[in-house]
Enzyme design. Structure first.
Site, PDB file in Angstrom:
ATOM      1  N   ARG A 170      -1.446   2.748  13.731  1.00  0.00           N
ATOM      2  CA  ARG A 170      -2.484   1.971  14.442  1.00  0.00           C
ATOM      3  C   ARG A 170      -2.650   2.399  15.899  1.00  0.00           C
ATOM      4  O   ARG A 170      -2.897   1.580  16.785  1.00  0.00           O
ATOM      5  CB  ARG A 170      -2.186   0.465  14.391  1.00  0.00           C
ATOM      6  CG  ARG A 170      -2.165  -0.116  13.007  1.00  0.00           C
ATOM      7  CD  ARG A 170      -3.536  -0.047  12.323  1.00  0.00           C
ATOM      8  NE  ARG A 170      -3.485  -0.739  11.063  1.00  0.00           N
ATOM      9  CZ  ARG A 170      -3.079  -0.173   9.915  1.00  0.00           C
ATOM     10  NH1 ARG A 170      -2.732   1.102   9.886  1.00  0.00           N
ATOM     11  NH2 ARG A 170      -3.055  -0.867   8.809  1.00  0.00           N
TER      12      ARG A 170
HETATM   13  N1  EPU Z   1       3.123 -11.284   2.440  1.00  0.00           N
HETATM   14  C1  EPU Z   1       3.578 -12.573   2.396  1.00  0.00           C
HETATM   15  N2  EPU Z   1       2.793 -13.561   2.937  1.00  0.00           N
HETATM   16  C2  EPU Z   1       1.595 -13.297   3.517  1.00  0.00           C
HETATM   17  C3  EPU Z   1       1.137 -11.957   3.572  1.00  0.00           C
HETATM   18  C4  EPU Z   1       1.936 -10.970   3.022  1.00  0.00           C
HETATM   19  O1  EPU Z   1       4.648 -12.859   1.890  1.00  0.00           O
HETATM   20  O2  EPU Z   1       0.955 -14.236   3.979  1.00  0.00           O
HETATM   21  C5  EPU Z   1       3.949 -10.249   1.832  1.00  0.00           C
HETATM   22  C6  EPU Z   1       3.253  -9.650   0.622  1.00  0.00           C
HETATM   23  O3  EPU Z   1       3.505 -10.387  -0.539  1.00  0.00           O
HETATM   24  C7  EPU Z   1       3.842  -8.262   0.555  1.00  0.00           C
HETATM   25  C8  EPU Z   1       4.113  -7.936   2.020  1.00  0.00           C
HETATM   26  O4  EPU Z   1       4.090  -9.177   2.729  1.00  0.00           O
HETATM   27  O5  EPU Z   1       5.078  -8.265  -0.132  1.00  0.00           O
HETATM   28  C9  EPU Z   1       3.080  -6.982   2.575  1.00  0.00           C
HETATM   29  O6  EPU Z   1       1.783  -7.579   2.490  1.00  0.00           O
HETATM   30  P1  EPU Z   1       0.428  -6.729   2.310  1.00  0.00           P
HETATM   31  O7  EPU Z   1       0.564  -5.895   1.084  1.00  0.00           O
HETATM   32  O8  EPU Z   1      -0.701  -7.670   2.400  1.00  0.00           O
HETATM   33  O9  EPU Z   1       0.442  -5.726   3.508  1.00  0.00           O
HETATM   34  P2  EPU Z   1       0.661  -5.952   5.060  1.00  0.00           P
HETATM   35  O10 EPU Z   1       1.842  -5.155   5.454  1.00  0.00           O
HETATM   36  O11 EPU Z   1       0.654  -7.394   5.428  1.00  0.00           O
HETATM   37  C10 EPU Z   1      -0.775  -3.890   5.792  1.00  0.00           C
HETATM   38  C11 EPU Z   1      -1.774  -3.666   6.907  1.00  0.00           C
HETATM   39  C12 EPU Z   1      -3.160  -4.089   6.468  1.00  0.00           C
HETATM   40  C13 EPU Z   1      -3.530  -3.355   5.188  1.00  0.00           C
HETATM   41  C14 EPU Z   1      -2.475  -3.694   4.130  1.00  0.00           C
HETATM   42  C15 EPU Z   1      -2.727  -3.003   2.803  1.00  0.00           C
HETATM   43  C16 EPU Z   1      -0.833  -3.927   9.129  1.00  0.00           C
HETATM   44  C17 EPU Z   1      -0.591  -4.851  10.268  1.00  0.00           C
HETATM   45  N3  EPU Z   1      -1.425  -4.466   8.070  1.00  0.00           N
HETATM   46  O12 EPU Z   1      -0.668  -5.303   5.632  1.00  0.00           O
HETATM   47  O13 EPU Z   1      -4.060  -3.684   7.488  1.00  0.00           O
HETATM   48  O14 EPU Z   1      -4.807  -3.750   4.742  1.00  0.00           O
HETATM   49  O15 EPU Z   1      -1.188  -3.271   4.600  1.00  0.00           O
HETATM   50  O16 EPU Z   1      -2.493  -1.643   2.901  1.00  0.00           O
HETATM   51  O17 EPU Z   1      -0.510  -2.740   9.215  1.00  0.00           O
HETATM   52  C18 EPU Z   1      -5.067  -4.291   9.552  1.00  0.00           C
HETATM   53  O18 EPU Z   1      -4.406  -3.373  10.042  1.00  0.00           O
HETATM   54  O19 EPU Z   1      -5.891  -4.969  10.214  1.00  0.00           O
HETATM   55  C19 EPU Z   1      -4.831  -4.628   8.159  1.00  0.00           C
HETATM   56  C20 EPU Z   1      -5.345  -5.704   7.598  1.00  0.00           C
END
Ligand code: EPU
Length: 292
Positions: A170
């Site tokens: 990012r």
């Molecule tokens: N999770 C929870 N509770 C929540 C949200 C997530 O327990 O409320 C858990 C999920 O179950 C999963 C883990 O956290 O086991 C990761 O969640 P997710 O797959 O949604 O990915 P993330 O790490 O939260 C990242 C990026 C997103 C991108 C997704 C998918 C960042 C900050 N976020 O999210 O990017 O869409 O992966 O690849 O890097 C962004 O950068 O604005 C963004 C939305």
């Protein structure tokens, strides 16, 4: 000659920024310019530079929170067709900084060029995506980018390639005032196969993240080896509210603004989340979203 002489049709004073950002919150910009072409943009940048007027670039406003006080100086918005072109040259796609990332991704997919399809569903412009190296777990825009044309705050147009293009999580080395265009070199693939992969990504995203106009992407970066959303969720903060700002029930790293929300509510909720995650989970959260 005044700052705006000859640009009366291109620059507006005291423009409400709420209508230009996804959160639909925040104050005014002192000046708001939508230049029609690069010459006009460069001329305005020179004048602002000479008169020490602060300058900012606003893309689609999908990763920005504008404070209720608004911002001084000039905000540029590159929505004119001259900044939004998308063309294919061999295995490369070249897009204007103001082009929508989504349109760029679908154009590549329909032409059978693979690489960007995992970015489907990410809002914003190509310029914004490059500035923050937008991505998912499966990839980011920077890994495909081989050159960019930028405009500096002194009004100079420069080409960036090779060592001058550095992309991290990012973040990117493209931090000049504006990204005018950029080229990505992609891989040939079967268009139907690619379209199927893109649709799959889109469905996963829709199922796991709030989609709509009252939020602005992930609020925090993922700390090394952890997920900000999971940490905020495990700290018990889903649904936590300050004024009209609420931690999303769907994904805890999103803040949703309800109709009566102010930017101050969002800022106070950000502080609360940071403090609680520090106290309960022992982790520091760093903002991904930009605050103006
Ligand atoms: N999770 C929870 N509770 C929540 C949200 C997530 O327990 O409320 C858990 C999920 O179950 C999963 C883990 O956290 O086991 C990761 O969640 P997710 O797959 O949604 O990915 P993330 O790490 O939260 C990242 C990026 C997103 C991108 C997704 C998918 C960042 C900050 N976020 O999210 O990017 O869409 O992966 O690849 O890097 C962004 O950068 O604005 C963004 C939305």
């Amino acid at each position: 000659m005044g700052l705006l002489t000859g640009f009366e049709n291109v620059v507006r004073r005291n423009e409400p920024l709420a209508m230009h950002v996804w959160f639909q919150l925040g104050g005014h910009a002192e000046y708001y310019a939508e230049p029609e072409n690069t010459d006009q943009l460069v001329e305005l940048v020179h004048r602002c530079h000479d008169e020490d007027v602060e300058m900012r670039l606003l893309g689609q406003g999908s990763n920005i929170l504008v404070r209720d006080e608004g911002v001084p100086g000039m905000v540029f918005h590159l929505s004119a067709p001259a900044f939004c072109g998308i063309r294919i040259e061999g295995r490369s796609i070249i897009a204007g900084g103001g082009a929508l990332l989504g349109r760029t991704v679908t154009t590549a997919v329909h032409r059978g060029l693979a690489g960007l399809e995992s970015l489907i569903g990410i809002p914003g412009t190509v310029g914004g995506a490059l500035h923050g190296n937008a991505g998912t777990r499966s990839g980011n825009i920077g890994q495909w980018t081989i050159h960019a044309t930028v405009l500096t705050g002194a009004g100079e147009i420069c080409q960036r390639a090779g060592d001058e293009l550095v992309f991290g999580y990012r973040q990117s080395s493209l931090d000049d005032l504006a990204i005018l265009d950029a080229g990505c070199e992609l891989e040939e693939d079967d268009p139907q196969d690619l379209a199927r992969r893109m649709q799959k990504q889109w469905i996963i995203k829709k199922a796991s993240q709030p989609m709509g106009h009252q939020s602005a992407g992930c609020v925090f970066k993922n700390p090394r080896g952890a997920s900000a959303g999971e940490l905020i969720d495990r700290a018990g903060l889903k649904g936590t509210r300050i004024g009209g700002a609420v931690v999303s029930d769907r994904h805890a790293n999103f803040i949703v603004a309800e109709p009566e929300c102010t930017s101050q509510d969002v800022l106070r909720l950000i502080d609360l989340i940071r403090n609680q995650v520090r106290d309960r989970m022992g982790m520091e959260l760093e903002l991904e979203m930009e605050i103006w």
